[in-house]
Design an enzyme around this catalytic site. Structure first.
Site, PDB file in Angstrom:
ATOM      1  N   HIS A 227     -85.889 -30.185  -6.491  1.00  0.00           N
ATOM      2  CA  HIS A 227     -85.900 -30.183  -7.957  1.00  0.00           C
ATOM      3  C   HIS A 227     -85.813 -31.635  -8.399  1.00  0.00           C
ATOM      4  CE1 HIS A 227     -84.145 -25.873  -7.689  1.00  0.00           C
ATOM      5  NE2 HIS A 227     -85.456 -25.835  -7.822  1.00  0.00           N
TER       6      HIS A 227
ATOM      7  N   GLU B  91     -82.634 -33.480  -9.819  1.00  0.00           N
ATOM      8  CA  GLU B  91     -81.363 -33.395  -9.101  1.00  0.00           C
ATOM      9  C   GLU B  91     -81.303 -34.550  -8.107  1.00  0.00           C
ATOM     10  OE1 GLU B  91     -81.236 -29.410  -7.538  1.00  0.00           O
ATOM     11  OE2 GLU B  91     -81.514 -28.515  -9.528  1.00  0.00           O
TER      12      GLU B  91
ATOM     13  N   HIS C  15     -79.198 -30.209  -3.437  1.00  0.00           N
ATOM     14  CA  HIS C  15     -79.470 -29.961  -4.848  1.00  0.00           C
ATOM     15  C   HIS C  15     -78.385 -30.592  -5.717  1.00  0.00           C
ATOM     16  CE1 HIS C  15     -82.577 -26.601  -4.550  1.00  0.00           C
ATOM     17  NE2 HIS C  15     -82.280 -26.878  -3.285  1.00  0.00           N
TER      18      HIS C  15
ATOM     19  N   GLU D 261     -75.200 -27.973  -2.954  1.00  0.00           N
ATOM     20  CA  GLU D 261     -75.186 -28.488  -4.337  1.00  0.00           C
ATOM     21  C   GLU D 261     -74.118 -29.576  -4.406  1.00  0.00           C
ATOM     22  OE1 GLU D 261     -77.087 -27.248  -6.893  1.00  0.00           O
ATOM     23  OE2 GLU D 261     -77.842 -25.325  -6.135  1.00  0.00           O
TER      24      GLU D 261
END
Length: 625
Positions: free
Chosen positions: A160, A163, A266, A345
């Site tokens: 992404h 990110e 992420h 994440e």
């Protein structure tokens, strides 16, 4: 004008095809029940769920479809827009970890790693995005130009585009591994025993959507306006995004490698997300994944006790329990490639402020090293045939594995790894065309490697005959499957001058009608003349000396020697003792009852002249077990 128009067309054709302009929507809304996510995940790109609040992204078509539903979204400022981040350009120090590189500086930095550490690092350009940007991998290994029988591990970040913490963390990790190799035993152990592949930026068109000189304006999707992490092949459902060029690049790359452990980085939340993302059915190795995830989180919390606490107190979650997605690369690598991949994440922010990048590096770098070290442990080994050739094999933990969780050997080297929790297991190794091999009570110990190698096939009986330059007296104690003399001699044919027995001969340089030896007669010995020294290797059926009688005629006979071991002349020829007059091998002689014999023993691969008083049958002693 006639000349100008074709020129314009040529210029247009040569330009990169840019994707159409599209709108990115970032919004939040509330749901009544978590089951709604199973439907919504195929319409919009869900980014985070906390309680009943959902944060999501959409392109124009997705936004239009979502608006037809009975929700009340609140549009939010897009994460990629806001404060300009400090940037560094080509020529600036790439160890300034408080700035982001321009796109050109990023590419230059990657290739500088290879230039500065040529024995440890190579850069692979695995493909070009829609807008012509490079997808780059750094390969790090002690024998970086070779593909060795070592586990291949993979880190990839920023699929992404907005990110960015993972992007910078991976650049920092590459530098850390390379610059500390010569002084840090832990780093040496990783690089010496693994092939480490790191892709810092999986979606450069998204990160540099606003231009190559800034990460301001970064977007989640690729240049076509699709979420790349919803476009991979999916066993559980239909990907919500169509296959994209970047997806094809990554799947093609995966098909040419044998990754066994992987992580995808992420932002927008702080949590370790393990498989599956696309189904509520637990992975066979769920407990192993929980242990893996907990180790990552707990190591990071030794630096910052409050890290990864905003969503779950444990710091980790099963992906589907958080929210279902289809077309994610985590499930793709884990299911289709028998890899073990998690999604990490790193930060609650999307575009991480440059001033905070070093903090997140400090939280994570020990966890990053520890995660890779998992590929040093567990059940490992090689599967090969009897000649040492690697085999494609499936390694199954009996009573545990299903089709997607088995380990598969790397067909190039025959090596495999099956990462397991400590315990005792029964393991089956299967290769097409062979009977499976089962190994019971294999013990797996935490933090250690258990080695289990397997060899398939039976070494066929063989004989190697040493040949000197000039004349040799030889014989065979196996019967080749193909008795054609040209087939038997084909490995050394260019070196053969002539081969003959008492009555017949073969000369490679003569016309075929002059060559009277066409097939091998195992009951004969042979003279063979060579240009230079070499060896002749044969495979075939063993000859049992005790059941293969050799008919001897009165006078001289050129005979083979069948036993596989050396015997004294007396023992070898005991069956013809009453008739034996003399035995010769070149200038060595044996005469019964003589006290001055220069030939005392007989050896495999050699032929012998034997003189007898009358016709008789020579039967060598039976082979001893």
């Amino acid at each position: 004008m006639k000349h100008i128009l074709p020129l314009i067309l040529l210029i247009l054709i040569s330009l990169p095809v840019l994707a159409k302009d599209w709108t990115e929507y970032y919004f939040q809304f509330e749901i009544q029940d978590k089951s709604e996510l199973e439907f919504l995940t195929d319409i919009i790109s869900i980014a985070k769920v906390q309680g009943n609040v959902v944060w999501a992204f959409a392109n124009d078509e997705e936004w239009q479809a979502f608006q037809q539903l009975n929700y009340h979204p609140q549009l939010l400022q897009k994460p990629g827009y806001g404060i300009e981040q400090p940037m560094r350009d080509v020529g600036d120090s790439f160890r300034d970890w408080y700035t982001y590189p321009t796109y050109d500086a990023y590419v230059a930095q990657m290739y500088a790693f290879a230039s500065n550490y040529p024995n440890l690092c190579q850069i692979y350009d695995i493909g070009t995005t829609i807008n012509g940007r490079k997808i780059l991998f750094a390969k790090i290994s002690d024998n970086v130009s070779l593909h060795e029988a070592e586990p291949e591990v993979q880190y990839s970040a920023t699929i992404h585009g907005d990110e960015t913490c993972g992007y910078m963390t991976m650049l920092h990790l590459i530098d850390y591994l390379l610059s500390n190799y010569s002084t840090n035993p832990r780093i040496q152990n990783l690089i010496n025993n693994l092939e480490i592949w790191i892709n810092p930026l999986a979606n450069p068109d998204g990160t540099y959507y606003g231009g190559n000189n800034s990460v301001s304006g970064a977007r989640r999707y690729n240049a076509n306006g699709y979420d790349l992490n919803r476009s991979f092949p999916d066993h559980w459902g239909t990907p919500s995004a169509p296959t994209q060029p970047e997806t094809t690049i990554f799947t093609n790359f995966a098909n040419t490698h044998h990754f066994v452990l992987s992580a995808n980085f992420h932002g927008g939340a702080e949590v370790v997300n393990y498989p599956w993302d696309g189904t509520y059915t637990p992975h066979i190795d769920e407990n192993w994944f929980i242990d893996l995830s907990a180790d990552y989180v707990n190591t990071a919390r030794q630096v910052n006790s409050g890290y990864m606490t905003s969503l779950y107190s444990t710091g980790y979650t099963n992906g589907a329990d958080w929210y279902i997605i289809h077309g994610g690369r985590q499930d793709y690598f884990t299911y289709f490639h028998h890899c073990r991949e998690v999604t990490i994440e790193l930060t609650n922010t999307y575009i991480t402020p440059a001033a905070q990048l070093e903090n997140y590096w400090n939280y994570n770098y020990n966890s990053l090293l520890g995660y890779l070290e998992n590929a040093l442990y567990g059940l490992q080994g090689t599967v090969k045939d009897v000649y040492g050739n690697p085999l494609t094999a499936t390694i199954t933990v009996l009573g545990l594995d299903t089709v997607y969780s088995t380990a598969i050997t790397d067909p190039a080297c025959g090596d495999y790894i099956r990462m397991l929790l400590p315990g005792t297991y029964n393991v089956q190794i299967s290769v097409n065309g062979y009977e499976p091999q089962t190994f019971n009570n294999i013990v797996i110990t935490e933090g250690q490697k258990t080695t289990l190698n397997a060899v398939f096939g039976v070494i066929p009986p063989s004989q190697t005959i040493q040949l000197n330059a000039g004349w040799n007296l030889i014989s065979f104690n196996i019967q080749p499957n193909n008795l054609n003399i040209e087939s038997i001699l084909s490995p050394v044919m260019g070196n053969v001058i002539q081969i003959k027995n008492i009555k017949e001969s073969f000369h490679p340089g003569m016309d075929s009608h002059y060559n009277t030896i066409t097939t091998l007669d195992i009951t004969c010995g042979y003279w063979i003349k060579m240009h230079s020294s070499t060896s002749l290797y044969l495979e075939g059926t063993p000859i049992d000396p005790s059941t293969h009688s050799i008919n001897l005629k009165t006078g001289w006979n050129l005979v083979p020697y069948y036993p596989e071991n050396i015997l004294s002349v007396i023992s070898a020829l005991q069956s013809i003792t009453p008739y034996l007059q003399e035995v010769k091998y070149f200038n060595q002689v044996y005469i019964p009852e003589s006290s001055n014999n220069s030939l005392t023993q007989m050896e495999p691969g050699k032929g012998y002249w034997i003189r007898v008083l009358q016709d008789c049958n020579l039967i060598y002693p039976a082979a001893k077990n």
